[in-house]
Design a protein around this motif. Structure first.
Motif, mmCIF file in Angstrom:
data_model
loop_
_atom_site.group_PDB
_atom_site.id
_atom_site.type_symbol
_atom_site.label_atom_id
_atom_site.label_comp_id
_atom_site.label_asym_id
_atom_site.label_seq_id
_atom_site.Cartn_x
_atom_site.Cartn_y
_atom_site.Cartn_z
ATOM 1 N N PHE A 226 43.205 -19.337 26.379
ATOM 2 C CA PHE A 226 43.641 -20.737 26.452
ATOM 3 C C PHE A 226 44.029 -21.188 27.863
ATOM 4 O O PHE A 226 44.431 -22.332 28.056
ATOM 5 N N ASP A 227 43.911 -20.315 28.840
ATOM 6 C CA ASP A 227 44.242 -20.692 30.208
ATOM 7 C C ASP A 227 43.083 -21.473 30.827
ATOM 8 O O ASP A 227 41.912 -21.245 30.510
ATOM 9 N N THR A 228 43.412 -22.348 31.728
ATOM 10 C CA THR A 228 42.380 -23.143 32.374
ATOM 11 C C THR A 228 41.419 -22.286 33.199
ATOM 12 O O THR A 228 40.271 -22.680 33.433
ATOM 13 N N ASP A 229 41.877 -21.099 33.634
ATOM 14 C CA ASP A 229 41.048 -20.213 34.456
ATOM 15 C C ASP A 229 40.388 -19.076 33.660
ATOM 16 O O ASP A 229 39.876 -18.133 34.263
ATOM 17 N N ARG A 230 40.375 -19.156 32.359
ATOM 18 C CA ARG A 230 39.718 -18.111 31.561
ATOM 19 C C ARG A 230 38.219 -18.109 31.867
ATOM 20 O O ARG A 230 37.623 -19.166 32.094
ATOM 21 N N ASP A 231 37.614 -16.931 31.862
ATOM 22 C CA ASP A 231 36.186 -16.881 32.207
ATOM 23 C C ASP A 231 35.412 -15.851 31.381
ATOM 24 O O ASP A 231 34.270 -15.539 31.701
ATOM 25 N N GLY A 232 36.015 -15.325 30.324
ATOM 26 C CA GLY A 232 35.317 -14.360 29.490
ATOM 27 C C GLY A 232 36.280 -13.331 28.935
ATOM 28 O O GLY A 232 37.426 -13.228 29.380
ATOM 29 N N PHE A 233 35.816 -12.545 27.961
ATOM 30 C CA PHE A 233 36.730 -11.602 27.329
ATOM 31 C C PHE A 233 36.722 -10.238 28.010
ATOM 32 O O PHE A 233 35.802 -9.889 28.739
ATOM 33 N N VAL A 234 37.793 -9.489 27.764
ATOM 34 C CA VAL A 234 37.910 -8.099 28.198
ATOM 35 C C VAL A 234 37.609 -7.225 26.989
ATOM 36 O O VAL A 234 38.308 -7.303 25.977
ATOM 37 N N PRO A 235 36.578 -6.370 27.055
ATOM 38 C CA PRO A 235 36.242 -5.549 25.898
ATOM 39 C C PRO A 235 37.303 -4.479 25.657
ATOM 40 O O PRO A 235 37.980 -4.041 26.585
ATOM 41 N N ALA A 236 37.433 -4.071 24.400
ATOM 42 C CA ALA A 236 38.486 -3.134 24.035
ATOM 43 C C ALA A 236 38.016 -2.213 22.926
ATOM 44 O O ALA A 236 36.985 -2.440 22.286
ATOM 45 N N GLU A 237 38.793 -1.165 22.720
ATOM 46 C CA GLU A 237 38.606 -0.285 21.580
ATOM 47 C C GLU A 237 39.905 -0.243 20.798
ATOM 48 O O GLU A 237 40.962 -0.644 21.299
ATOM 49 N N GLY A 238 39.836 0.246 19.551
ATOM 50 C CA GLY A 238 41.060 0.350 18.777
ATOM 51 C C GLY A 238 40.815 0.271 17.285
ATOM 52 O O GLY A 238 39.672 0.175 16.819
ATOM 53 N N ALA A 239 41.899 0.315 16.551
ATOM 54 C CA ALA A 239 41.841 0.230 15.095
ATOM 55 C C ALA A 239 43.184 -0.235 14.567
ATOM 56 O O ALA A 239 44.229 -0.023 15.191
ATOM 57 N N ALA A 240 43.149 -0.864 13.408
ATOM 58 C CA ALA A 240 44.359 -1.144 12.640
ATOM 59 C C ALA A 240 44.011 -1.022 11.177
ATOM 60 O O ALA A 240 42.912 -1.414 10.749
ATOM 61 N N VAL A 241 44.927 -0.456 10.420
ATOM 62 C CA VAL A 241 44.724 -0.269 8.984
ATOM 63 C C VAL A 241 45.964 -0.753 8.246
ATOM 64 O O VAL A 241 47.102 -0.481 8.665
ATOM 65 N N LEU A 242 45.739 -1.478 7.163
ATOM 66 C CA LEU A 242 46.802 -1.952 6.282
ATOM 67 C C LEU A 242 46.650 -1.305 4.912
ATOM 68 O O LEU A 242 45.526 -1.081 4.447
ATOM 69 N N VAL A 243 47.761 -1.032 4.265
ATOM 70 C CA VAL A 243 47.741 -0.659 2.853
ATOM 71 C C VAL A 243 48.115 -1.902 2.052
ATOM 72 O O VAL A 243 49.165 -2.512 2.304
ATOM 73 N N LEU A 244 47.236 -2.278 1.122
ATOM 74 C CA LEU A 244 47.451 -3.456 0.291
ATOM 75 C C LEU A 244 47.653 -3.052 -1.163
ATOM 76 O O LEU A 244 46.952 -2.172 -1.686
ATOM 77 N N GLU A 245 48.594 -3.723 -1.803
ATOM 78 C CA GLU A 245 48.836 -3.576 -3.236
ATOM 79 C C GLU A 245 49.117 -4.967 -3.798
ATOM 80 O O GLU A 245 49.494 -5.880 -3.057
ATOM 81 N N ARG A 246 48.979 -5.121 -5.112
ATOM 82 C CA ARG A 246 49.436 -6.361 -5.718
ATOM 83 C C ARG A 246 50.935 -6.473 -5.468
ATOM 84 O O ARG A 246 51.673 -5.492 -5.580
ATOM 85 N N THR A 247 51.377 -7.667 -5.150
ATOM 86 C CA THR A 247 52.765 -7.836 -4.754
ATOM 87 C C THR A 247 53.720 -7.421 -5.854
ATOM 88 O O THR A 247 54.749 -6.778 -5.595
#
Length: 412
Positions: A226-247
């Motif tokens: 969102f910066d006025t000087d943005r010019d492209g993305f920085v590539p990354a690696e990673g992961a996130a995992v969620l455990v889901l259940e009925r509330t």
């Protein structure tokens, strides 16, 4: 749009993260909420390439985290998934030794899969001949294997799949997981996204198409959503995992609930292979569908965890979309200023951060936002984290191919 059938809540009861901000949820969250926390740096594997920086995870020791025997025979993307899933399951308080594995599903997202293994073995083929290629190449590179390995680790014998919707993959996976709970197919779903492709072939491809930042001499300031000087993305690696259940199941067993996922929507731009539809009309379909699914009006949204890639086209499109549908009320942030853009894992990382935001009552700042683009008429959080009682939050994800996915989170 179909008639609403009433809100269906699933609880986020466990979170696991492997990111450039840190290995482990607590470490990653501490850096993500720090206004000075940025993780981009030169990547040794990319030395000499047109693009040499990225958000990589040098401290991830696969042998220490998942064991040497497992580590050597699986791709880095699956290693991340196994590590994040182990943390998430432990965090949930569930015991795989005691659950009915036929009622436990695994749904992960990945945009590219085991690309690093493919590239390495391709060099072996060219340099040493076909007889030297690893017999494990196919299970290392196949995009579905991250979910397969997570299921093996936890005895999860329910539905098992990987979604591939480019940079929306992690969000698509979580939405799909919620559907499995809603349909009564599963009682628990391990879900999220993983990616590990900071390798010359993939990153050069992104570079050649003009998607990446050119700010290579100042990597920590390179990703600036969102910066006025943005010019492209920085590539990354990673992961996130969620455990889901009925509330109601989570509450019945006295589980900690970070947040509920109350709505999911998906759509296609049907516009262009790599560029978003400029006005966000396709993405709007996904956002409105997610709100409708949750039974929530647009003016009830307190916070948006934006896709916020730091590219000129995406940030412009997304800001128009948010302003048009949600107005200027929600506080907006993008974590890609800190952790970069991890492609198929991005939506999962952002979902984890959204759940933490609701649980902690704290919106992380958008790193490197020095001068808000005057065309972006939004309340973008910057400079410092913001304390907020977030009752309703939206997490947006958009991918190449015009694939859009949106989740609605609510406070438990």
């Amino acid at each position: 749009m179909p008639d609403s059938v009433g809100r269906f809540n699933v609880a986020v009861t466990g979170i696991g993260m492997v990111t450039a901000a840190g290995v482990g949820t607590r470490t990653a969250w501490k850096v993500i909420k720090d206004p000075e926390g940025t993780a981009a740096a030169p990547v040794p594997a990319l030395a000499g390439m047109p693009a040499e920086i990225g958000c990589w995870i040098p401290e991830f020791d696969a042998a220490a985290v998942i064991g040497r025997r497992k580590a050597w025979r699986i791709d880095r993307s699956s290693q991340f998934a196994i590590a994040a899933a182990a943390e998430a399951v432990a965090d949930s308080g569930l015991n795989p030794a005691g659950w009915d594995g036929t009622r436990v599903g695994v749904v992960l997202g990945s945009g590219i899969g085991g690309a690093a293994s493919w590239e390495k073995q391709h060099h072996v083929l060219l340099d040493e001949g076909p007889l030297r290629v690893s017999p494990l190449l196919i299970p290392m590179l196949a995009v579905n294997m991250s979910a397969g390995y997570v299921a093996m680790e936890h005895g999860a014998r329910g539905p098992n799949l990987v979604t591939a919707t480019a940079c929306a993959s992690g969000t698509t996976a979580i939405g799909t997981a919620r559907d499995l709970l809603r349909q009564g197919v599963c009682d628990v779903v391990i879900t999220g996204g993983t990616e590990a492709c900071l390798i010359p072939s993939i990153i050069t491809g992104f570079s050649q198409m003009g998607a990446l930042t050119g700010r290579h001499t100042d990597p920590r300031a390179a990703s600036r959503p969102f910066d006025t000087d943005r010019d492209g993305f920085v590539p990354a690696e990673g992961a996130a995992v969620l455990v889901l259940e009925r509330t109601h199941d989570a509450r019945a067993r006295g589980a900690r609930v970070y947040a509920n996922i109350s709505g999911y929507g998906a759509s296609a731009d049907a516009h262009h292979a790599t560029a978003p539809e400029p006005e966000g009309t396709g993405a709007e379909l996904a956002l409105r569908a997610a709100l409708h699914d949750a039974g929530i009006s647009p003016d009830s949204v307190d916070h948006v965890n934006a896709h916020g890639t730091s590219t000129p086209l995406n940030d412009a499109m997304e800001s128009k979309l948010i302003r048009r549908v949600l107005g200027d009320r929600p506080a907006v942030t993008s974590v890609k200023g800190v952790v970069g853009h991890s492609l198929g894992a991005a939506g999962a990382i952002e979902a984890a951060v959204t759940a933490l935001t609701i649980d902690q009552g704290l919106i992380p700042p958008t790193a490197n936002l020095e001068n808000l683009d005057p065309q972006i008429e939004l309340d973008v959080v910057s400079k410092a984290p913001r304390a907020a009682d977030v009752q309703v939050a939206v997490s947006n994800s958009f991918g190449f191919g015009g694939q859009n996915a949106v989740l609605v989170f609510t406070k438990s």
